[in-house]
Design a protein around this motif. Structure first.
Motif, PDB file in Angstrom:
ATOM      1  N   HIS A  58       0.825  -1.216   0.000  1.00 44.89           N
ATOM      2  CA  HIS A  58       0.000   0.000   0.000  1.00 44.89           C
ATOM      3  C   HIS A  58       0.855   1.261   0.000  1.00 44.89           C
ATOM      4  O   HIS A  58       0.459   2.280  -0.577  1.00 44.89           O
ATOM      5  CB  HIS A  58      -0.930  -0.003   1.209  1.00 44.89           C
ATOM      6  N   PHE A  59       2.020   1.198   0.650  1.00 47.39           N
ATOM      7  CA  PHE A  59       2.863   2.387   0.755  1.00 47.39           C
ATOM      8  C   PHE A  59       4.010   2.407  -0.250  1.00 47.39           C
ATOM      9  O   PHE A  59       4.927   3.212  -0.131  1.00 47.39           O
ATOM     10  CB  PHE A  59       3.385   2.540   2.188  1.00 47.39           C
ATOM     11  N   LEU A  60       3.968   1.530  -1.255  1.00 50.95           N
ATOM     12  CA  LEU A  60       4.925   1.609  -2.355  1.00 50.95           C
ATOM     13  C   LEU A  60       4.446   2.681  -3.324  1.00 50.95           C
ATOM     14  O   LEU A  60       3.614   2.427  -4.199  1.00 50.95           O
ATOM     15  CB  LEU A  60       5.047   0.253  -3.062  1.00 50.95           C
ATOM     16  N   ARG A  61       4.949   3.883  -3.147  1.00 51.15           N
ATOM     17  CA  ARG A  61       4.481   5.025  -3.935  1.00 51.15           C
ATOM     18  C   ARG A  61       5.695   5.755  -4.489  1.00 51.15           C
ATOM     19  O   ARG A  61       6.495   6.303  -3.742  1.00 51.15           O
ATOM     20  CB  ARG A  61       3.659   5.967  -3.062  1.00 51.15           C
ATOM     21  N   GLY A  62       5.850   5.754  -5.782  1.00 49.67           N
ATOM     22  CA  GLY A  62       6.990   6.420  -6.400  1.00 49.67           C
ATOM     23  C   GLY A  62       8.090   5.429  -6.755  1.00 49.67           C
ATOM     24  O   GLY A  62       8.010   4.232  -6.463  1.00 49.67           O
ATOM     25  N   ASP A  63       9.144   5.953  -7.370  1.00 49.76           N
ATOM     26  CA  ASP A  63      10.227   5.098  -7.863  1.00 49.76           C
ATOM     27  C   ASP A  63      11.398   4.965  -6.897  1.00 49.76           C
ATOM     28  O   ASP A  63      12.353   4.240  -7.177  1.00 49.76           O
ATOM     29  CB  ASP A  63      10.763   5.660  -9.195  1.00 49.76           C
ATOM     30  N   HIS A  64      11.384   5.694  -5.764  1.00 49.28           N
ATOM     31  CA  HIS A  64      12.499   5.613  -4.823  1.00 49.28           C
ATOM     32  C   HIS A  64      12.515   4.255  -4.117  1.00 49.28           C
ATOM     33  O   HIS A  64      11.526   3.523  -4.149  1.00 49.28           O
ATOM     34  CB  HIS A  64      12.407   6.730  -3.787  1.00 49.28           C
ATOM     35  N   LYS A  65      13.643   3.925  -3.495  1.00 49.47           N
ATOM     36  CA  LYS A  65      13.715   2.695  -2.713  1.00 49.47           C
ATOM     37  C   LYS A  65      13.000   2.928  -1.389  1.00 49.47           C
ATOM     38  O   LYS A  65      13.409   3.762  -0.584  1.00 49.47           O
ATOM     39  CB  LYS A  65      15.175   2.290  -2.457  1.00 49.47           C
ATOM     40  N   HIS A  66      11.947   2.215  -1.161  1.00 49.51           N
ATOM     41  CA  HIS A  66      11.083   2.480  -0.023  1.00 49.51           C
ATOM     42  C   HIS A  66      11.672   1.943   1.275  1.00 49.51           C
ATOM     43  O   HIS A  66      12.385   0.940   1.295  1.00 49.51           O
ATOM     44  CB  HIS A  66       9.692   1.886  -0.268  1.00 49.51           C
ATOM     45  N   ARG A  67      11.293   2.614   2.381  1.00 46.97           N
ATOM     46  CA  ARG A  67      11.865   2.277   3.687  1.00 46.97           C
ATOM     47  C   ARG A  67      10.768   2.203   4.732  1.00 46.97           C
ATOM     48  O   ARG A  67       9.870   3.041   4.782  1.00 46.97           O
ATOM     49  CB  ARG A  67      12.886   3.343   4.088  1.00 46.97           C
ATOM     50  N   VAL A  68      10.843   1.203   5.596  1.00 47.04           N
ATOM     51  CA  VAL A  68       9.967   1.086   6.746  1.00 47.04           C
ATOM     52  C   VAL A  68      10.838   0.975   7.989  1.00 47.04           C
ATOM     53  O   VAL A  68      11.889   0.325   7.964  1.00 47.04           O
ATOM     54  CB  VAL A  68       9.015  -0.127   6.625  1.00 47.04           C
ATOM     55  N   VAL A  69      10.431   1.640   9.067  1.00 47.72           N
ATOM     56  CA  VAL A  69      11.156   1.541  10.337  1.00 47.72           C
ATOM     57  C   VAL A  69      10.300   0.750  11.313  1.00 47.72           C
ATOM     58  O   VAL A  69       9.071   0.862  11.325  1.00 47.72           O
ATOM     59  CB  VAL A  69      11.501   2.928  10.912  1.00 47.72           C
ATOM     60  N   ILE A  70      10.956  -0.083  12.133  1.00 45.56           N
ATOM     61  CA  ILE A  70      10.240  -0.969  13.054  1.00 45.56           C
ATOM     62  C   ILE A  70      10.829  -0.847  14.459  1.00 45.56           C
ATOM     63  O   ILE A  70      12.038  -1.012  14.652  1.00 45.56           O
ATOM     64  CB  ILE A  70      10.303  -2.438  12.605  1.00 45.56           C
ATOM     65  N   ARG A 118      12.650   9.959   6.990  1.00 48.97           N
ATOM     66  CA  ARG A 118      11.989   9.998   5.676  1.00 48.97           C
ATOM     67  C   ARG A 118      11.497   8.619   5.254  1.00 48.97           C
ATOM     68  O   ARG A 118      11.535   8.250   4.086  1.00 48.97           O
ATOM     69  CB  ARG A 118      12.921  10.575   4.603  1.00 48.97           C
ATOM     70  N   ALA A 119      11.010   7.863   6.246  1.00 44.82           N
ATOM     71  CA  ALA A 119      10.496   6.525   5.948  1.00 44.82           C
ATOM     72  C   ALA A 119       9.106   6.628   5.332  1.00 44.82           C
ATOM     73  O   ALA A 119       8.382   7.613   5.525  1.00 44.82           O
ATOM     74  CB  ALA A 119      10.454   5.673   7.209  1.00 44.82           C
ATOM     75  N   ASP A 120       8.729   5.618   4.611  1.00 43.51           N
ATOM     76  CA  ASP A 120       7.406   5.564   4.008  1.00 43.51           C
ATOM     77  C   ASP A 120       6.366   4.995   4.968  1.00 43.51           C
ATOM     78  O   ASP A 120       5.163   5.146   4.750  1.00 43.51           O
ATOM     79  CB  ASP A 120       7.444   4.698   2.746  1.00 43.51           C
ATOM     80  N   LEU A 121       6.846   4.339   6.023  1.00 43.87           N
ATOM     81  CA  LEU A 121       5.947   3.663   6.947  1.00 43.87           C
ATOM     82  C   LEU A 121       6.696   3.395   8.245  1.00 43.87           C
ATOM     83  O   LEU A 121       7.902   3.127   8.231  1.00 43.87           O
ATOM     84  CB  LEU A 121       5.466   2.341   6.329  1.00 43.87           C
ATOM     85  N   GLY A 122       5.991   3.493   9.372  1.00 46.97           N
ATOM     86  CA  GLY A 122       6.560   3.147  10.668  1.00 46.97           C
ATOM     87  C   GLY A 122       5.716   2.076  11.331  1.00 46.97           C
ATOM     88  O   GLY A 122       4.486   2.065  11.186  1.00 46.97           O
ATOM     89  N   VAL A 123       6.367   1.169  12.056  1.00 45.95           N
ATOM     90  CA  VAL A 123       5.664   0.069  12.714  1.00 45.95           C
ATOM     91  C   VAL A 123       6.126  -0.026  14.159  1.00 45.95           C
ATOM     92  O   VAL A 123       7.331  -0.015  14.437  1.00 45.95           O
ATOM     93  CB  VAL A 123       5.933  -1.287  12.012  1.00 45.95           C
ATOM     94  N   MET A 124       5.185  -0.120  15.077  1.00 49.05           N
ATOM     95  CA  MET A 124       5.485  -0.404  16.470  1.00 49.05           C
ATOM     96  C   MET A 124       4.828  -1.714  16.845  1.00 49.05           C
ATOM     97  O   MET A 124       3.630  -1.898  16.650  1.00 49.05           O
ATOM     98  CB  MET A 124       4.975   0.707  17.387  1.00 49.05           C
ATOM     99  N   ILE A 125       5.635  -2.631  17.382  1.00 49.54           N
ATOM    100  CA  ILE A 125       5.130  -3.935  17.831  1.00 49.54           C
ATOM    101  C   ILE A 125       4.912  -3.844  19.330  1.00 49.54           C
ATOM    102  O   ILE A 125       5.862  -3.839  20.115  1.00 49.54           O
ATOM    103  CB  ILE A 125       6.123  -5.054  17.490  1.00 49.54           C
TER     104      ILE A 125
END
Length: 447
Positions: A35-47, A92-99
């Motif tokens: 869902h958060f793959l938007r654009g041509d950059h290399k996407h990043r998620v932080v956990i 500048r992450a595309d998504l953040g996750v907290m467990i």
């Protein structure tokens, strides 16, 4: 896959049971990542995660899901929920996750998601992820486009710096003796360090996590040890955080509890008098005490009530252009400093007021008399729908009529557990108790 996962605060359940299984966590990573793959950059998620035993399992499963759809992953290890929100935006992450399952026992766990702006996801984003979870054809990355994972070791230090920056540079906590209870949770390193670096003498509780003791007879939902420790040590104040450190409860030097309503009253009044408050008051929930509303009125401020859940508080704050809000349970949101509830930043606001006033906590922090309020929970079976029962509905209607003009009644389903929460408040304590007991009995009979 079941049809609905998201509750009032992300996805939550018992570890190793749906939806908190590694299989579903991996699918959540794939769906949210897609869902958060938007654009041509290399996407990043932080956990980030708290200290639960199941955090290892859930983290690895999420990493597998995100990397399989082409997202790079940055892992922080144990760190508070507001730190994940802050670092999502800062990196500048595309998504953040907290467990985390917040204040729940270690057998539970959860997944909280933040967008690239550091705010919790909108209903529309959650619905889109739900649709992908129900799908059987999430596109996976080509072999050469699979994501990478790495750990960042200085995340806690970055967060401590940001927390301290929420205070003016000349504010010091020298001379204050603070007892801080970190619930053996995500803030077990950062909160004591932040208070100590600002000059306070710090006594710690709940800073020895073993994977199973998070929130166990400690933290913001179990303050008995904090109360006795503050009194025995002759400390000035006690600070209690929950497992993911997004909520705060305070104990004064006499061991008396100070809940979120009193903290909001203090911060709201202080910010208003110092010209920092935006809007005409603060945002709380339907659960906040009527005494808070009356106190704010005496200060020329309004109390705006949102549905229960810090997410709903935040939505109303943003819609109305306000910068202070929270919940009676201790979630404190100060949009000038954080995009979500932050117990440590809220604690620093309280401590700064304590230093500036020169008053003891027992005098400073009890700003209004609480109207008698009673909350009881009734557990119901998986297939039961007690609020649809006609006898229950009639009982609630009768209670509303009885309290009309003299108090309030709030009946709601928990968003995280199979509970009906029954709350009433009014100037007549006996009447409040009788009303709550009658409704609980009716709900129990239908449960």
């Amino acid at each position: 896959m079941p049809g609905s996962y998201f509750g009032t605060d992300g996805i939550r359940g018992r570890a190793n049971s749906a939806p908190m299984t590694p299989e579903i966590a991996m699918k959540v990573g794939q769906a949210a990542g897609t869902h958060f793959l938007r654009g041509d950059h290399k996407h990043r998620v932080v956990i980030g995660k708290d200290t639960r035993l199941s955090g290892y399992m859930m983290e690895n499963a999420l990493v597998a899901g995100f990397t399989s759809v082409g997202m790079n992953v940055v892992q922080f290890g144990p760190i508070p929920t507001p730190a994940v929100a802050m670092l999502t935006q800062a990196m500048r992450a595309d998504l953040g996750v907290m467990i985390s399952a917040s204040h729940n026992p270690y057998v539970d766990n959860g997944i909280k998601l933040f967008g690239p702006d550091g705010f919790k996801l909108s209903d529309e984003d959650e619905a889109a992820i739900e649709a992908l979870l129900a799908s059987s054809d999430i596109p996976l990355a080509d072999a050469g486009e699979i994501g990478r994972a790495r750990r960042v070791e200085d995340a806690r230090g970055r967060y401590i710096h940001a927390v301290k920056a929420s205070l003016p540079a000349d504010v010091r906590l020298d001379g204050l003796h603070i007892v801080v209870d970190c619930a053996h949770g995500a803030a077990y390193q950062v909160a004591p360090s932040a208070f100590w670096e600002l000059g306070a003498k710090v006594t710690t509780i709940g800073v020895d996590p073993n994977g199973k003791n998070i929130n166990d007879a400690c933290g913001s939902t179990h303050i008995e040890t904090l109360q006795s420790t503050v009194v025995a040590a002759g400390a000035d104040i006690g600070i209690a955080l929950d497992g993911d450190a997004d909520r705060l409860i305070v104990v004064d030097e006499k061991g008396q509890q100070v809940d979120g309503d009193q903290i909001m009253a203090l911060i709201g009044r202080s910010w208003s008098r110092n010209g920092l408050l935006r809007g005409d008051g603060i945002v709380a929930t339907v659960m906040s005490n009527l005494g808070l509303e009356r106190f704010l009125e005496s200060e020329g401020l309004e109390l705006h009530r949102a549905k229960v859940g810090d997410r709903h508080v935040l939505e109303m704050m943003r819609r109305k252009g306000m910068n202070v809000g929270g919940e009676q349970s201790g979630h404190m949101i100060m949009l000038d400093h954080a995009t979500t509830g932050d117990g440590t930043i809220a604690a620093l606001q309280v401590l700064a007021e304590l230093v500036n006033s020169g008053k003891p906590a027992s005098e400073l922090l009890h700003l209004f008399e609480r109207v008698p309020q009673l909350l009881k929970n009734v557990r119901y079976g998986a297939d039961a729908k007690p609020l649809e029962d006609k006898a229950v509905q009639q009982c609630i209607a009768d209670a509303e009529g009885e309290l009309s003009g003299k108090g309030r009644l709030v009946i709601r389903k928990s968003g995280t557990e199979p509970l009906i929460r029954v709350m009433a408040e009014g100037d007549d304590e006996a009447q409040v108790e009788a009303v709550v007991d009658r409704i609980c009995e009716a709900v129990q009979a239908a449960a």
